[in-house]
Design an enzyme around this catalytic site. Structure first.
Site, PDB file in Angstrom:
ATOM      1  N   THR A 131       0.818  -1.204   0.000  1.00  0.00           N
ATOM      2  CA  THR A 131       0.000   0.000   0.000  1.00  0.00           C
ATOM      3  C   THR A 131       0.857   1.261   0.000  1.00  0.00           C
ATOM      4  O   THR A 131       2.000   1.243   0.479  1.00  0.00           O
ATOM      5  CB  THR A 131      -0.895  -0.006   1.260  1.00  0.00           C
ATOM      6  OG1 THR A 131      -1.468   1.282   1.430  1.00  0.00           O
ATOM      7  CG2 THR A 131      -0.095  -0.320   2.519  1.00  0.00           C
ATOM      8  N   ASP A 132       0.277   2.362  -0.479  1.00  0.00           N
ATOM      9  CA  ASP A 132       0.979   3.644  -0.406  1.00  0.00           C
ATOM     10  C   ASP A 132       1.045   4.186   1.027  1.00  0.00           C
ATOM     11  O   ASP A 132       1.787   5.132   1.304  1.00  0.00           O
ATOM     12  CB  ASP A 132       0.321   4.685  -1.331  1.00  0.00           C
ATOM     13  CG  ASP A 132      -1.124   5.002  -0.976  1.00  0.00           C
ATOM     14  OD1 ASP A 132      -1.687   4.334  -0.077  1.00  0.00           O
ATOM     15  OD2 ASP A 132      -1.692   5.928  -1.588  1.00  0.00           O
ATOM     16  N   GLU A 133       0.266   3.570   1.941  1.00  0.00           N
ATOM     17  CA  GLU A 133       0.207   4.120   3.308  1.00  0.00           C
ATOM     18  C   GLU A 133       1.532   3.957   4.052  1.00  0.00           C
ATOM     19  O   GLU A 133       1.767   4.616   5.058  1.00  0.00           O
ATOM     20  CB  GLU A 133      -0.960   3.489   4.077  1.00  0.00           C
ATOM     21  CG  GLU A 133      -2.277   3.741   3.352  1.00  0.00           C
ATOM     22  CD  GLU A 133      -3.537   3.383   4.136  1.00  0.00           C
ATOM     23  OE1 GLU A 133      -3.490   3.403   5.367  1.00  0.00           O
ATOM     24  OE2 GLU A 133      -4.559   3.102   3.489  1.00  0.00           O
ATOM     25  N   TYR A 156      -1.817  -0.386  10.990  1.00  0.00           N
ATOM     26  CA  TYR A 156      -1.935  -1.058   9.680  1.00  0.00           C
ATOM     27  C   TYR A 156      -0.721  -0.741   8.809  1.00  0.00           C
ATOM     28  O   TYR A 156      -0.044  -1.641   8.310  1.00  0.00           O
ATOM     29  CB  TYR A 156      -3.224  -0.629   8.969  1.00  0.00           C
ATOM     30  CG  TYR A 156      -3.244  -0.976   7.489  1.00  0.00           C
ATOM     31  CD1 TYR A 156      -3.230  -2.299   7.057  1.00  0.00           C
ATOM     32  CD2 TYR A 156      -3.266   0.032   6.515  1.00  0.00           C
ATOM     33  CE1 TYR A 156      -3.238  -2.619   5.692  1.00  0.00           C
ATOM     34  CE2 TYR A 156      -3.274  -0.276   5.160  1.00  0.00           C
ATOM     35  CZ  TYR A 156      -3.259  -1.606   4.753  1.00  0.00           C
ATOM     36  OH  TYR A 156      -3.258  -1.903   3.404  1.00  0.00           O
ATOM     37  N   LYS A 160       2.321  -3.161   7.351  1.00  0.00           N
ATOM     38  CA  LYS A 160       2.607  -3.327   5.916  1.00  0.00           C
ATOM     39  C   LYS A 160       4.052  -2.898   5.614  1.00  0.00           C
ATOM     40  O   LYS A 160       4.742  -3.540   4.822  1.00  0.00           O
ATOM     41  CB  LYS A 160       1.625  -2.529   5.062  1.00  0.00           C
ATOM     42  CG  LYS A 160       0.200  -3.062   5.066  1.00  0.00           C
ATOM     43  CD  LYS A 160       0.037  -4.456   4.478  1.00  0.00           C
ATOM     44  CE  LYS A 160       0.281  -4.502   2.988  1.00  0.00           C
ATOM     45  NZ  LYS A 160      -0.058  -5.861   2.445  1.00  0.00           N
TER      46      LYS A 160
HETATM   47  P1  NAD Z   1      -9.364  -7.546   2.235  1.00  0.00           P
HETATM   48  O1  NAD Z   1      -9.395  -7.268   3.701  1.00  0.00           O
HETATM   49  O2  NAD Z   1     -10.587  -7.285   1.411  1.00  0.00           O
HETATM   50  O3  NAD Z   1      -8.969  -9.071   1.976  1.00  0.00           O
HETATM   51  C1  NAD Z   1      -7.962  -9.723   2.692  1.00  0.00           C
HETATM   52  C2  NAD Z   1      -8.091 -11.221   2.434  1.00  0.00           C
HETATM   53  O4  NAD Z   1      -7.031 -11.885   3.133  1.00  0.00           O
HETATM   54  C3  NAD Z   1      -9.399 -11.822   2.943  1.00  0.00           C
HETATM   55  O5  NAD Z   1      -9.923 -12.726   1.992  1.00  0.00           O
HETATM   56  C4  NAD Z   1      -8.983 -12.564   4.211  1.00  0.00           C
HETATM   57  O6  NAD Z   1      -9.814 -13.698   4.496  1.00  0.00           O
HETATM   58  C5  NAD Z   1      -7.565 -12.980   3.876  1.00  0.00           C
HETATM   59  N1  NAD Z   1      -6.730 -13.145   5.070  1.00  0.00           N
HETATM   60  C6  NAD Z   1      -6.606 -12.286   6.124  1.00  0.00           C
HETATM   61  N2  NAD Z   1      -5.750 -12.780   7.030  1.00  0.00           N
HETATM   62  C7  NAD Z   1      -5.306 -13.972   6.526  1.00  0.00           C
HETATM   63  C8  NAD Z   1      -4.396 -14.951   6.994  1.00  0.00           C
HETATM   64  N3  NAD Z   1      -3.761 -14.797   8.179  1.00  0.00           N
HETATM   65  N4  NAD Z   1      -4.158 -16.033   6.235  1.00  0.00           N
HETATM   66  C9  NAD Z   1      -4.796 -16.190   5.036  1.00  0.00           C
HETATM   67  N5  NAD Z   1      -5.684 -15.308   4.556  1.00  0.00           N
HETATM   68  C10 NAD Z   1      -5.938 -14.218   5.292  1.00  0.00           C
HETATM   69  O7  NAD Z   1      -8.117  -6.730   1.679  1.00  0.00           O
HETATM   70  P2  NAD Z   1      -7.917  -5.989   0.279  1.00  0.00           P
HETATM   71  O8  NAD Z   1      -8.479  -4.641   0.367  1.00  0.00           O
HETATM   72  O9  NAD Z   1      -8.355  -6.892  -0.817  1.00  0.00           O
HETATM   73  O10 NAD Z   1      -6.335  -5.855   0.263  1.00  0.00           O
HETATM   74  C11 NAD Z   1      -5.527  -6.883  -0.301  1.00  0.00           C
HETATM   75  C12 NAD Z   1      -4.075  -6.472  -0.225  1.00  0.00           C
HETATM   76  O11 NAD Z   1      -3.887  -5.256  -0.952  1.00  0.00           O
HETATM   77  C13 NAD Z   1      -3.589  -6.183   1.198  1.00  0.00           C
HETATM   78  O12 NAD Z   1      -2.280  -6.667   1.317  1.00  0.00           O
HETATM   79  C14 NAD Z   1      -3.626  -4.676   1.313  1.00  0.00           C
HETATM   80  O13 NAD Z   1      -2.661  -4.216   2.217  1.00  0.00           O
HETATM   81  C15 NAD Z   1      -3.295  -4.284  -0.111  1.00  0.00           C
HETATM   82  N6  NAD Z   1      -3.813  -2.972  -0.554  1.00  0.00           N
HETATM   83  C16 NAD Z   1      -5.136  -2.662  -0.395  1.00  0.00           C
HETATM   84  C17 NAD Z   1      -5.618  -1.438  -0.860  1.00  0.00           C
HETATM   85  C18 NAD Z   1      -7.078  -1.080  -0.739  1.00  0.00           C
HETATM   86  O14 NAD Z   1      -7.459   0.066  -1.051  1.00  0.00           O
HETATM   87  N7  NAD Z   1      -7.963  -1.984  -0.364  1.00  0.00           N
HETATM   88  C19 NAD Z   1      -4.753  -0.527  -1.461  1.00  0.00           C
HETATM   89  C20 NAD Z   1      -3.401  -0.881  -1.613  1.00  0.00           C
HETATM   90  C21 NAD Z   1      -2.958  -2.115  -1.164  1.00  0.00           C
HETATM   91  P1  TYD Z   2     -10.829   3.844   4.294  1.00  0.00           P
HETATM   92  O1  TYD Z   2     -11.811   3.417   3.240  1.00  0.00           O
HETATM   93  O2  TYD Z   2     -10.913   3.210   5.643  1.00  0.00           O
HETATM   94  O3  TYD Z   2      -9.365   3.702   3.666  1.00  0.00           O
HETATM   95  P2  TYD Z   2      -7.916   4.215   4.253  1.00  0.00           P
HETATM   96  O4  TYD Z   2      -8.075   4.637   5.660  1.00  0.00           O
HETATM   97  O5  TYD Z   2      -7.074   2.989   4.115  1.00  0.00           O
HETATM   98  O6  TYD Z   2      -7.511   5.327   3.342  1.00  0.00           O
HETATM   99  O7  TYD Z   2     -10.988   5.426   4.506  1.00  0.00           O
HETATM  100  C1  TYD Z   2     -10.841   6.330   3.417  1.00  0.00           C
HETATM  101  C2  TYD Z   2     -10.952   7.723   3.979  1.00  0.00           C
HETATM  102  O8  TYD Z   2     -12.284   7.926   4.464  1.00  0.00           O
HETATM  103  C3  TYD Z   2     -10.045   7.967   5.177  1.00  0.00           C
HETATM  104  O9  TYD Z   2      -9.575   9.331   5.128  1.00  0.00           O
HETATM  105  C4  TYD Z   2     -10.958   7.775   6.383  1.00  0.00           C
HETATM  106  C5  TYD Z   2     -12.294   8.240   5.862  1.00  0.00           C
HETATM  107  N1  TYD Z   2     -13.486   7.556   6.441  1.00  0.00           N
HETATM  108  C6  TYD Z   2     -14.558   8.332   6.915  1.00  0.00           C
HETATM  109  O10 TYD Z   2     -14.531   9.581   6.877  1.00  0.00           O
HETATM  110  N2  TYD Z   2     -15.644   7.676   7.417  1.00  0.00           N
HETATM  111  C7  TYD Z   2     -15.731   6.313   7.479  1.00  0.00           C
HETATM  112  O11 TYD Z   2     -16.751   5.782   7.976  1.00  0.00           O
HETATM  113  C8  TYD Z   2     -14.644   5.542   6.979  1.00  0.00           C
HETATM  114  C9  TYD Z   2     -14.665   4.046   7.022  1.00  0.00           C
HETATM  115  C10 TYD Z   2     -13.529   6.207   6.458  1.00  0.00           C
END
Ligand code: NAD
Ligand code: TYD
Length: 350
Positions: A131-133, A156, A160
């Protein structure tokens, strides 16, 4: 013949990635290893579960004997590591769960790949999805580059960042063939409704308040999930070993502007008078340590590998809303059960 282990394939991004690889590469064997936590849902993959090149294993990435069995039995040649605890708010409540999966789980997977491949790294890839975070929080100007120093600020992002460091350490120390990408906020179908966009869609459908943390001035750079997994496909096949690639949409929105656009589109699609959904906007207590702004510079990926986002945000948001409106059963199933307890705990203290 490639055998690719996708971890976390039942989650949001993992399910899109699994679908892409299973359908685009029928000659690959794809194994989806997922613990099916609250965020994992096999319904996300219902359309491909019968494909002959797709296998599902329920299990945890911290389970070393299980990982060893999978590597040996299936002769895994590539890893696409998506499994993670992914929600910042949950990491504030329970940081150790993030250490276990994101740090210990990733290190376990690296160790098993190293042992199983036993220095025969030809045609092997360990791809870590991040992630970019990890880069921290920007002020009003500037971007995250691949060279930006890590400065994680939530449990988080710290977990990461730690996992990214382990991946690079295995590259430098043992020569493990790794690739890393750091992506901005994703949105799209199958997104679990604890995250801002799907949570707000669900709440608008049920005329519930739309909780905006603080003043809604925080900025995120949003990318349609299918564009993210297309970038992963390109990097997996054409990216350089040992390299990091930033992936982003050049698409910055303050949370409040994003939610107003969502409300505008939802009113139109639901046939409600303009302004109806926006009345649900409710400013609530800010997130602890809330990062102000994320913004990715994805020039390296564009220049080296030719990737660019395909969708404008308004169009991607419209597609996303349509998907939720056409998949209310999926949404209702996901928000039944434990979701209600999570929601009460998370939002009643604000
Ligand atoms: P998500 O929470 O939707 O899915 C995570 C999946 O991992 C789930 O299916 C869960 O059951 C599985 N999981 C969790 N713990 C586990 C474990 N210990 N063993 C096996 N499986 C396990 O997450 P996402 O949003 O799809 O993110 C996927 C990846 O992409 C993550 O690594 C996250 O850091 C990264 N990422 C997410 C975003 C975003 O905006 N969602 C952006 C950049 C990077
Ligand atoms: P989120 O979807 O949790 O992603 P991330 O924190 O990983 O960027 O949140 C996106 C943005 O929205 C973040 O600035 C937090 C804000 N947010 C709210 O204002 N209200 C909410 O209920 C949630 C879940 C997030």
């Amino acid at each position: 013949m490639q055998t690719i282990l996708i971890t976390g394939g039942a989650g949001f991004i993992g399910s899109h990635l699994t679908r892409l690889f299973v359908t685009k590469y029928p000659e690959y064997k794809i194994i989806n290893l997922d613990a099916l936590t609250y965020a994992g849902n096999l319904a996300n993959l219902a359309d491909i579960e019968d494909k002959p090149n797709y296998y599902f294993v329920k299990g945890n990435i911290t389970d070393m004997p299980l990982l060893q069995n999978i590597f040996e039995e299936h002769r895994v040649t590539g890893v696409l590591h998506c499994a993670a605890e992914s929600h910042v708010d949950r990491s504030i409540t329970d940081p150790l769960a993030f250490v276990k999966t994101n740090v210990v789980g990733t290190a376990t997977l690296l160790q098993v790949a190293k042992q199983s491949w036993n220095n025969d790294f030809d045609n092997k890839i360990f791809y870590h999805i991040s992630t970019d975070e990890v880069y921290g929080s920007l002020g009003g100007e500037g971007f995250f580059y691949e060279t930006t120093a890590y400065d994680p600020r939530s449990p988080y992002s710290a977990s990461k960042a730690s996992s990214d460091h382990f991946v690079r350490a295995f590259y430098h120390t043992y020569g493990l063939p790794v690739k890393i990408s750091n992506c901005s906020n994703n949105y799209g179908p199958y997104h679990f409704p604890e995250k801002l966009i799907p949570l707000s869609i669900n709440n608008i459908l049920h005329n519930k308040p739309l909780p905006i943390y603080g003043k809604g001035e925080n900025i995120r750079d949003w990318l349609f999930v299918e564009d993210h997994v297309k970038a992963i496909d390109i990097i997996f096949h054409k990216g350089k070993i040992g390299e990091t690639y930033n992936i982003g949409g050049h698409n910055e929105w303050t949370n409040i502007d994003l939610i107003k656009e969502l409300c505008r589109q939802m009113d139109l699609k639901l046939g409600r008078p303009h302004g109806t959904s926006a009345q649900l906007i409710t400013f609530v207590k800010d997130r602890a340590g809330h990062d102000l702004r994320y913004a990715i510079d994805a020039t390296k990926l564009k220049n080296e590998l030719g990737w660019e986002p395909s969708l404008q945000f308004e169009e991607g948001l419209s597609k996303t809303i349509d998907w939720y409106l056409n998949n209310k059963e999926w949404l209702n199933n996901v928000v039944s059960g434990h979701y209600a307890a999570y929601y009460d705990e998370q939002y009643h203290k604000r």
